[in-house]
Design an enzyme around this catalytic site. Structure first.
Site, PDB file in Angstrom:
ATOM      1  N   LYS A 213       0.833  -1.199   0.000  1.00 57.96           N
ATOM      2  CA  LYS A 213       0.000   0.000   0.000  1.00 57.96           C
ATOM      3  C   LYS A 213       0.882   1.270   0.000  1.00 57.96           C
ATOM      4  O   LYS A 213       2.100   1.180   0.126  1.00 57.96           O
ATOM      5  CB  LYS A 213      -0.938  -0.025   1.212  1.00 57.96           C
ATOM      6  CG  LYS A 213      -1.945  -1.194   1.176  1.00 57.96           C
ATOM      7  CD  LYS A 213      -2.889  -1.079   0.027  1.00 57.96           C
ATOM      8  CE  LYS A 213      -4.026  -2.039  -0.149  1.00 57.96           C
ATOM      9  NZ  LYS A 213      -4.133  -3.323   0.403  1.00 57.96           N
TER      10      LYS A 213
HETATM   11  C1  LIG Z   1      -5.562  -4.108   0.699  1.00 57.85           C
HETATM   12  C2  LIG Z   1      -7.022  -3.898   0.683  1.00 57.85           C
HETATM   13  C3  LIG Z   1      -7.858  -4.321   1.726  1.00 57.85           C
HETATM   14  C4  LIG Z   1      -7.395  -5.194   2.843  1.00 57.85           C
HETATM   15  O1  LIG Z   1      -6.330  -4.765   3.560  1.00 57.85           O
HETATM   16  P1  LIG Z   1      -5.397  -5.808   4.336  1.00 57.85           P
HETATM   17  O2  LIG Z   1      -4.542  -4.911   5.158  1.00 57.85           O
HETATM   18  O3  LIG Z   1      -4.628  -6.577   3.328  1.00 57.85           O
HETATM   19  O4  LIG Z   1      -6.275  -6.669   5.171  1.00 57.85           O
HETATM   20  C5  LIG Z   1      -9.197  -3.973   1.671  1.00 57.85           C
HETATM   21  N1  LIG Z   1      -9.707  -3.295   0.642  1.00 57.85           N
HETATM   22  C6  LIG Z   1      -8.958  -2.901  -0.382  1.00 57.85           C
HETATM   23  C7  LIG Z   1      -9.591  -2.115  -1.485  1.00 57.85           C
HETATM   24  C8  LIG Z   1      -7.589  -3.185  -0.412  1.00 57.85           C
HETATM   25  O5  LIG Z   1      -6.862  -2.819  -1.462  1.00 57.85           O
END
Ligand SMILES: *Cc1c(COP(=O)(O)O)cnc(C)c1O
Length: 409
Positions: A213
Site C-alpha cells: 500500500k
Molecule cells: C488491501 C485492501 C484491503 C485489505 O487490507 P489488508 O490490510 O490486506 O487486510 C481492503 N480493501 C482494499 C480495497 C484493499 O486494497
C-alpha cells in the site's frame, strides 16, 4: 523470485524505519504502548479526524467498522465488486449480505451513485465505498443518498491514504477551503469548495498498511471516525471487548475487568506502529511522486490505439495507488501481460470482480450482471507504479507496450 526490470511496486524503506524499529526492540515494550499512541495521534492529525485507532490489517479495520455499526444477519450493505475481496468478506464477517453495485463508467471506475440507489431495499443499512486506485468516489451524491435513507457509509480507503475529495456541498457549515494548489503538472489551480481527506467523509474510514500500500507497516490498518461513540466501541472491540486498563484506572483501580461487548484481538504492536510513524512522514512526498509518474503515463499513453487510461476526470487529488489501463477488445490481455513479463515488466489485474468468485456465486450473489464491472474486469491491466520508480522506467514500460502493439497481427 524473478528479477524484474520494473516490478509492479517497490517500497521506500530506509534507515528511518530501521532506527525506529530498533528503538522499539531496545525498549522491550512490544505492544499497545506509547509508540502505537503516537502513531494513532499522528495519523489522526494528518487526516484532521478526531479518532484514529490502529489495528492489525485493513480487513480487521473493515470488520470492526461493520460490527460497531451494528450490521448483522438480515442487513444488506451495498458495495462495489471491482475491489479487493476483503471489502465484501468483512461484510460477511458481520453476518450481513453484500449487494454489489456497478462502477460509474469506463473512465471512472468507482461505484456509481445511481447504481447504489437502484440496489437499495428495505434491508439496506449501509453503503461501503472504495476509492479505487486512490481516486475519490462521488461522495456528494453518495452521502446525499445515505442521509436521505438513513444509511451508514463506510469508506474503504485502503488505496487512498492521502487522497482528497473536493466537494461543493458536503458537510455544510465547515469552513470553506479556497486554496491555491499545485497540481502534479506544476500548474496552480484554485480549489473551490471544501476538500476532505479520503476516509474522513463517511461514518468510518478504513485504511490498510499491507506491504504494497502507499504506506506500510508490513501488516496493519487503521479505523478513523469523528464519532466518539463509534470510536469507543472500536477501541474496546479491538481488544476482546474488555474494558480498558485506562478506563479501569479512571473508574477507580479495579484489578479485574469486564467484557462489555463482542470483541476480537485486532491489536497492533509497537514494531509495526513505529514503521507507520516513519512511513507517514514520507507519505505526501511519495504520493506526489506517484502522481507525477501517473501523469507521465497519461501523457505517454495518450493517443495510442487500443489503450485507455481511466480517470480523465475526477473530483479531487488521487493518491495514485495503482495505475490501471483498459485494453480494447482486440488486444489479448494474457498475451500482452506475458510479453511484458518477457521484457522484465511485472503487471497485475485490479480486479477480478468479487461477485464472479466461486464463493460469491455459491452464495447466490453473482446476479444481476454488473456490465461495466465485468467489462473492466476483462480488459484491465495494472502497470507498475511506486514512488521510487524513475521516469525512465515509465518510458521503458510504454515503449514495451508500443512494441507489443506494433507486432500484433
Ligand atoms: C488491501 C485492501 C484491503 C485489505 O487490507 P489488508 O490490510 O490486506 O487486510 C481492503 N480493501 C482494499 C480495497 C484493499 O486494497
Amino acid at each position: 523470485m524473478t528479477d524484474w526490470k520494473v516490478p509492479l511496486f517497490d517500497l521506500d524503506l530506509g534507515h528511518e524505519e530501521r532506527e525506529r524499529v530498533k528503538a522499539v526492540l531496545d525498549s522491550k515494550w512490544l505492544t499497545m504502548g506509547q509508540v502505537t499512541k503516537d502513531f494513532e495521534d499522528a495519523f489522526g492529525e494528518y487526516l484532521g479526524v478526531k479518532h484514529a485507532i490502529a489495528v492489525t490489517s485493513g480487513t480487521a479495520a473493515l470488520h470492526l467498522a461493520n460490527v460497531v455499526l451494528g450490521l448483522g444477519p438480515g442487513d444488506e450493505v451495498v458495495c462495489p465488486s471491482l475491489t479487493f475481496v476483503a471489502t465484501a468478506n468483512a461484510i460477511r464477517y458481520a453476518g450481513a449480505t453484500p449487494v454489489f453495485g456497478d462502477i460509474q463508467s469506463q473512465d471512472n471506475l468507482t461505484i456509481s451513485a445511481g447504481d447504489i440507489e437502484s440496489k437499495i431495499t428495505e434491508q439496506t443499512r449501509a453503503i461501503a465505498v472504495v476509492h479505487y486506485a486512490g481516486f475519490p468516489c462521488h461522495m456528494d451524491e453518495i452521502m446525499k443518498i445515505a442521509r436521505e435513507r438513513n444509511l451508514f457509509v463506510v469508506e474503504d480507503a485502503a488505496h487512498a491514504v492521502g487522497g482528497e475529495y473536493v466537494s461543493s456541498k458536503l458537510k455544510m457549515g465547515s469552513k470553506p477551503d479556497d486554496r491555491q494548489r499545485t497540481t502534479e503538472n506544476g500548474e496552480q489551480t484554485t480549489v473551490n469548495g471544501h476538500t476532505y481527506k479520503l476516509g474522513t467523509i463517511g461514518d468510518i474510514g478504513c485504511f490498510s498498511f499491507f506491504g504494497n500500500k502507499n504506506m506500510t507497516t508490513a501488516e496493519g490498518g487503521m479505523v478513523v471516525t469523528d464519532r466518539d461513540d463509534l470510536a469507543e466501541k472500536m477501541r474496546i472491540a479491538r481488544s476482546h471487548g474488555m474494558t480498558s486498563l485506562t478506563w479501569d484506572r479512571y473508574k477507580g483501580h479495579d484489578f479485574s475487568y469486564d467484557v462489555i461487548q463482542m470483541g476480537f484481538n485486532y491489536r497492533i504492536d509497537e514494531v509495526r506502529s513505529s514503521l507507520g510513524i516513519a512511513q507517514l512522514k514520507k507519505l505526501d512526498k511519495n504520493n506526489r511522486a506517484r502522481r507525477a509518474l501517473w501523469s507521465l503515463y497519461k501523457d505517454m499513453l495518450d493517443g495510442i490505439d487500443g489503450i485507455k487510461l481511466p480517470f480523465a476526470e475526477f473530483d479531487g487529488i488521487s493518491s495514485c495507488h495503482i495505475s490501471p489501463i483498459l485494453l480494447s477488445e482486440s488486444i489479448k490481455r494474457d498475451s500482452l501481460m506475458e510479453y511484458l513479463r518477457g521484457q522484465g515488466i511485472q503487471t497485475s489485474i485490479h480486479y477480478p470482480p468479487v461477485h464472479l468468485f466461486s464463493y460469491y456465486k455459491k452464495l447466490g450473489l453473482s446476479e444481476p450482471h454488473l456490465h461495466l464491472t465485468e467489462d473492466v474486469g476483462r480488459r484491465e491491466v495494472t502497470l507498475p507504479l511506486f514512488p521510487t520508480m524513475r521516469a525512465g522506467d515509465v518510458e521503458y514500460v510504454v515503449k514495451a507496450i508500443k512494441g507489443y502493439l506494433a507486432n500484433q497481427p
